[in-house]
Write a protein that holds these residues in place. Structure first.
Motif, mmCIF file in Angstrom:
data_model
loop_
_atom_site.group_PDB
_atom_site.id
_atom_site.type_symbol
_atom_site.label_atom_id
_atom_site.label_comp_id
_atom_site.label_asym_id
_atom_site.label_seq_id
_atom_site.Cartn_x
_atom_site.Cartn_y
_atom_site.Cartn_z
ATOM 1 N N TYR B 13 0.852 -1.190 0.000
ATOM 2 C CA TYR B 13 0.000 0.000 0.000
ATOM 3 C C TYR B 13 0.880 1.229 0.000
ATOM 4 O O TYR B 13 2.031 1.166 0.422
ATOM 5 C CB TYR B 13 -0.915 -0.004 1.219
ATOM 6 C CG TYR B 13 -2.052 -0.974 1.110
ATOM 7 C CD1 TYR B 13 -3.097 -0.737 0.223
ATOM 8 C CD2 TYR B 13 -2.078 -2.134 1.867
ATOM 9 C CE1 TYR B 13 -4.137 -1.623 0.112
ATOM 10 C CE2 TYR B 13 -3.129 -3.027 1.760
ATOM 11 C CZ TYR B 13 -4.156 -2.766 0.888
ATOM 12 O OH TYR B 13 -5.189 -3.639 0.763
ATOM 13 N N ALA B 19 1.369 -5.489 2.803
ATOM 14 C CA ALA B 19 0.299 -6.289 3.385
ATOM 15 C C ALA B 19 0.462 -7.753 2.984
ATOM 16 O O ALA B 19 0.120 -8.653 3.736
ATOM 17 C CB ALA B 19 -1.054 -5.767 2.937
ATOM 18 N N PRO B 38 -4.836 -14.479 11.579
ATOM 19 C CA PRO B 38 -5.311 -13.443 12.493
ATOM 20 C C PRO B 38 -5.633 -12.158 11.739
ATOM 21 O O PRO B 38 -5.269 -12.003 10.573
ATOM 22 C CB PRO B 38 -4.138 -13.234 13.440
ATOM 23 C CG PRO B 38 -2.947 -13.689 12.684
ATOM 24 C CD PRO B 38 -3.410 -14.761 11.757
ATOM 25 N N SER B 39 -6.298 -11.239 12.411
ATOM 26 C CA SER B 39 -6.681 -9.968 11.800
ATOM 27 C C SER B 39 -5.446 -9.225 11.286
ATOM 28 O O SER B 39 -4.430 -9.167 11.962
ATOM 29 C CB SER B 39 -7.405 -9.120 12.837
ATOM 30 O OG SER B 39 -7.946 -7.999 12.217
ATOM 31 N N GLY B 40 -5.553 -8.703 10.092
ATOM 32 C CA GLY B 40 -4.468 -7.903 9.538
ATOM 33 C C GLY B 40 -3.365 -8.694 8.880
ATOM 34 O O GLY B 40 -2.341 -8.140 8.505
ATOM 35 N N CYS B 41 -3.567 -10.013 8.684
ATOM 36 C CA CYS B 41 -2.486 -10.824 8.122
ATOM 37 C C CYS B 41 -2.448 -10.760 6.604
ATOM 38 O O CYS B 41 -1.555 -11.291 5.977
ATOM 39 C CB CYS B 41 -2.612 -12.268 8.593
ATOM 40 S SG CYS B 41 -4.006 -13.115 7.856
ATOM 41 N N GLY B 42 -3.439 -10.110 5.997
ATOM 42 C CA GLY B 42 -3.394 -9.958 4.545
ATOM 43 C C GLY B 42 -4.320 -10.892 3.781
ATOM 44 O O GLY B 42 -4.222 -10.995 2.565
ATOM 45 N N LYS B 43 -5.235 -11.552 4.468
ATOM 46 C CA LYS B 43 -6.167 -12.469 3.791
ATOM 47 C C LYS B 43 -7.041 -11.727 2.796
ATOM 48 O O LYS B 43 -7.121 -12.095 1.619
ATOM 49 C CB LYS B 43 -7.109 -13.154 4.796
ATOM 50 C CG LYS B 43 -6.473 -13.689 6.036
ATOM 51 C CD LYS B 43 -7.519 -14.291 6.961
ATOM 52 C CE LYS B 43 -8.386 -13.265 7.674
ATOM 53 N NZ LYS B 43 -7.714 -12.526 8.744
ATOM 54 N N SER B 44 -7.709 -10.676 3.304
ATOM 55 C CA SER B 44 -8.628 -9.937 2.430
ATOM 56 C C SER B 44 -7.875 -9.326 1.265
ATOM 57 O O SER B 44 -8.346 -9.344 0.133
ATOM 58 C CB SER B 44 -9.328 -8.827 3.201
ATOM 59 O OG SER B 44 -10.104 -9.364 4.225
ATOM 60 N N THR B 45 -6.701 -8.789 1.557
ATOM 61 C CA THR B 45 -5.912 -8.176 0.493
ATOM 62 C C THR B 45 -5.623 -9.195 -0.606
ATOM 63 O O THR B 45 -5.757 -8.903 -1.795
ATOM 64 C CB THR B 45 -4.604 -7.623 1.082
ATOM 65 O OG1 THR B 45 -4.940 -6.754 2.162
ATOM 66 C CG2 THR B 45 -3.826 -6.865 0.046
ATOM 67 N N GLU B 160 -15.055 -13.513 4.518
ATOM 68 C CA GLU B 160 -15.727 -13.621 5.815
ATOM 69 C C GLU B 160 -17.243 -13.520 5.690
ATOM 70 O O GLU B 160 -17.859 -12.662 6.324
ATOM 71 C CB GLU B 160 -15.226 -12.523 6.758
ATOM 72 C CG GLU B 160 -13.723 -12.484 6.809
ATOM 73 C CD GLU B 160 -13.196 -12.144 8.187
ATOM 74 O OE1 GLU B 160 -13.966 -12.222 9.160
ATOM 75 O OE2 GLU B 160 -12.008 -11.844 8.297
ATOM 76 N N HIS B 193 -11.347 -15.661 9.610
ATOM 77 C CA HIS B 193 -10.364 -15.681 10.685
ATOM 78 C C HIS B 193 -10.717 -16.769 11.694
ATOM 79 O O HIS B 193 -10.059 -16.940 12.695
ATOM 80 C CB HIS B 193 -10.274 -14.317 11.368
ATOM 81 C CG HIS B 193 -11.558 -13.901 11.994
ATOM 82 N ND1 HIS B 193 -12.434 -13.026 11.390
ATOM 83 C CD2 HIS B 193 -12.148 -14.275 13.135
ATOM 84 C CE1 HIS B 193 -13.494 -12.880 12.147
ATOM 85 N NE2 HIS B 193 -13.352 -13.629 13.216
#
Ligand SMILES: Nc1ncnc2c1ncn2[C@@H]1O[C@H](COP(=O)(O)OP(=O)(O)OP(=O)(O)O)[C@@H](O)[C@H]1O
Ligand SMILES: [Mg+2]
Lengths: 298, 367
Positions: B13, B19, B38-45, B160, B193
């Motif tokens: 980014y 990310a 976990p949250s913020g690990c880059g899955k959605s990205t 999710e 998650h």
């Protein structure tokens, strides 16, 4: 507002703390009382206009008796006005001006708001703020430069000059309203549309405009009001009766020297106020229907 | 239907935040792959890069044999289901599902056939005339899935999709998603998650952490053979216990020594694997479900016995969780609820050492 304030005051001072029903009744009474007062204050002038417009000239000039009561109601003021080609011209001018201004304002501000809210490009944030700042510049300041511009375009004393000028008053605020509405549409909605195969234009027409319809109506009402009720600009920019809109036409043509045709002035003003009332009544229903509910969870 | 390949995919980014830090992943046709972490690990990205909603900063994504780095989302032939459903609020359920097909100029009859078929699969036939605001959360979720199904795309992407539902509905919809996948067999990438969701849905689970892939494998493999400390701790609930321990040689065998009193024998089958690490300070890992009450009929040599006094006892109904501390480390054990245990009272415990793990604390790799 006044209701909730009142109820809190009671719960602090009243002995019957916790008696919800009496508290609520108190709040309702206060609410109704203040609403009635407000209604009377706001409706007194139009009511007086109505009363006056229904009187004959002789009854108006007769100073004995209660001026709030019509003794011999007559429609002669209305008839004379409607029969007057000048007045019909004012009306047509106002309608043309307003339709054009609303259309121009909405096209520009919806497109501007969509690009400012959704297409992240260099400087879009600054531009959005800039749009709002222009709205903060008082109209009266723009008056002289605009006169110069319109004059140099040869559009003085013409409704086209007004059609050119009014959007400068409406577009910033309409854009601002629309940016707010567009920004409240969840980003996933455009992403879903993007994946479903929509281009920018389809996204705007098929998703954004329908979903933000309440905002569009609010902006339309605003543009309509500004344009229909404008007074200062036409006073300065239009001098011949055949190009005048209603607002200045009624006052400038129905006052001959020091004779005020009060009955006709009031009848004209009431007829001028009718379209906004109709528009408000018609659009409010759409405005209130909350269209965004159910877009996402919740 | 298609395969998906990610090669050294990077997402940076603006501001230099990485990310996703160069991940490789091969997804087979018809496969159901779950990205978990976990949250913020880059899955959605990662998912959004596959969808084309985020630009790819580096590497290559290939869908069905075409590199799609510069292909816009609508031409990637994918469908996505969002966490908040993203239904078009002004359209009926039918129009929501038909929208993508209408834009693609399918003829009316075909659209109707597809929408009705999807409605049948999802059991939402009676909702077709409603607007989204008149639907419950679960129904909206179904419509969102229907919108994906009618398109019959190469790949389904889920971000999710169940996390806005209450616990009960979540379990129900989880089964539903699995059922749908078994019917339509579309290649699926699913982000969550929730490791239970991951384990139950996936053909293969991809565990991500800090923008990297920690491990890829079928659920059972991740559970039994985690490769890193992170995966060992992330998969399984309650999570694995970790206790610092020293690996020592005693006679012909090995033991892990946590304290002078707590010494556990390493099963003979592991001796060769662990021999190079004798004398080192390591992390001993054991899952709560392998730390239970002793079973009188269980005589495997790998079962070790000891006693401990739980400080906290949590009856869960189908099991009872016991928490006790060893050398300042909290340990969780999972008992049969029929066994009577009380806080502060010594309880006999059995460890299944066949299920033990040793982790090198320097590399965080499972030995
Ligand atoms: N637009 C953005 N600009 C800068 N950083 C971003 C942006 N979007 C995400 N990030 C960062 O990228 C990292 C990964 O984000 P991502 O949304 O992929 O996480 P996630 O694994 O989906 O987490 P969650 O489970 O919370 O959804 C996070 O550290 C986040 O802060
Ligand atoms: Mg996410």
């Amino acid at each position: 507002m006044s209701a909730s304030t009142a109820s809190t005051i009671v719960s602090y001072t009243g002995k019957k703390l916790g008696s919800l029903r009496s508290e609520r009744r108190w709040a309702l009474w206060t609410a109704y009382a203040s609403l009635i007062v407000a209604t009377i204050i706001f409706l007194a002038p139009p009511f007086y206009m109505l009363v006056t417009s229904l009187k004959s000239s002789s009854e108006i000039s007769n100073l004995s008796g209660n001026p709030w009561i019509v003794r011999a109601p007559t429609l002669e003021n209305y008839m004379e006005l409607i029969a007057n080609p000048l007045f019909r011209g004012f009306f047509v001018n106002s309608v043309i001006i307003t339709l054009c201004v609303v259309a121009i304002s909405m096209v520009i501000s919806v497109l501007a708001a969509f690009s400012l809210a959704r297409m992240k490009f260099w400087g879009s944030q600054a531009l959005a703020t800039g749009v709002f700042l222009t709205y903060l510049v008082p109209d009266t300041l723009l008056f002289i430069p605009l006169y110069q511009i319109v004059g140099s375009l040869g559009l003085l004393n013409s409704i086209w000059g007004l059609i050119l000028i009014y959007p400068t008053l409406t577009v910033p605020f309409c854009t601002w309203i629309m940016i707010g509405y567009f920004a409240s549409i969840p980003k996933e909605l455009d992403e879903a549309a993007l994946i479903d195969g929509a281009g920018w234009m389809q996204m705007l027409t098929k998703i954004f405009i329908p979903v933000a319809l309440p905002g569009i109506i609010a902006a339309t009402i605003f543009a309509f009001t500004v344009s229909w009720a404008a007074f200062v600009y036409p006073t300065a920019f239009v001098t011949t009766p055949e190009h005048m809109p209603l607002t200045i036409g009624v006052v400038s043509q129905l006052i001959r020297g020091d004779t005020f045709a009060w009955g006709q002035i009031m009848a004209g003003a009431l007829m001028a106020a009718l379209p906004p009332v109709v528009v408000y009544a018609f659009l409010m229903d759409y405005y209130i229907a909350g269209l965004t509910a159910g877009a996402t969870k919740g | 239907m298609a395969q998906v390949h990610l090669r050294k995919v990077v997402k940076e980014y603006e501001g230099g935040v990485q990310a996703v830090k160069g991940i490789d992943l091969d997804i087979a046709d018809h496969e159901f792959v779950v990205l978990v972490g976990p949250s913020g690990c880059g899955k959605s990205t990662t998912l959004r890069m596959i969808a084309g909603l985020e630009e790819i900063s580096g590497g290559e994504i290939d869908i069905g044999g075409t590199v799609v780095n510069d292909v816009p989302p609508r031409d990637r032939d994918i469908a996505m289901v969002f966490q908040n459903y993203a239904l078009y609020p002004h359209m009926t359920v039918y129009d929501n599902m038909a929208f993508g097909l209408t834009l693609r100029k399918f003829d009316k009859g075909e659209i109707k056939r597809r929408v009705e078929n999807a409605a049948k699969i999802l059991d939402i036939g009676m909702l077709l005339d409603r607007k989204p605001k008149a639907l419950s959360g679960g129904q909206r979720q179904r419509v969102a899935m229907g919108r994906a199904i009618v398109r019959d795309p190469k790949v389904f992407l889920f971000d999710e999709p169940l996390s806005n539902l209450d616990a009960k509905l979540r379990v129900q919809m989880r089964t539903e998603i699995k059922k749908v996948h078994q019917t339509v067999r579309t290649t699926t990438v699913y982000v969550t998650h929730d490791q239970v969701e991951a384990m139950t849905l996936a053909d293969r689970v991809v565990v991500m952490n800090h923008g990297k892939i920690e491990q890829v494998g079928p659920p059972q493999e991740l559970y039994h053979h985690p490769k890193t400390r992170f995966v060992a701790g992330f998969i399984g609930s309650p999570s694995m216990n970790f206790i610092p321990a020293r690996l020592e040689e005693v006679g012909s065998g090995l033991v892990v020594r946590m304290t002078d009193r707590a010494v556990l024998p390493v099963p003979a089958a592991r001796t060769a694997r662990y021999a190079p690490h004798v004398g080192r300070e390591l992390l001993f890992g054991i899952r709560p479900e392998h730390l239970t009450e002793p079973h009188p009929n269980e005589h495997r040599p790998s079962i070790a016995h000891f006693e401990a006094a739980p400080e906290v006892v949590e009856p869960m109904g189908m099991e009872t969780l016991l928490h006790f501390w060893v050398e300042g480390h909290e340990i969780c054990a999972r008992f049969d609820p029929a066994v009577e245990v009380a806080p502060g009272k010594l309880a006999a415990m059995a460890v299944d050492m066949d299920q033990m793990h040793l982790i090198d604390p320097k590399t965080d790799l499972v030995l």
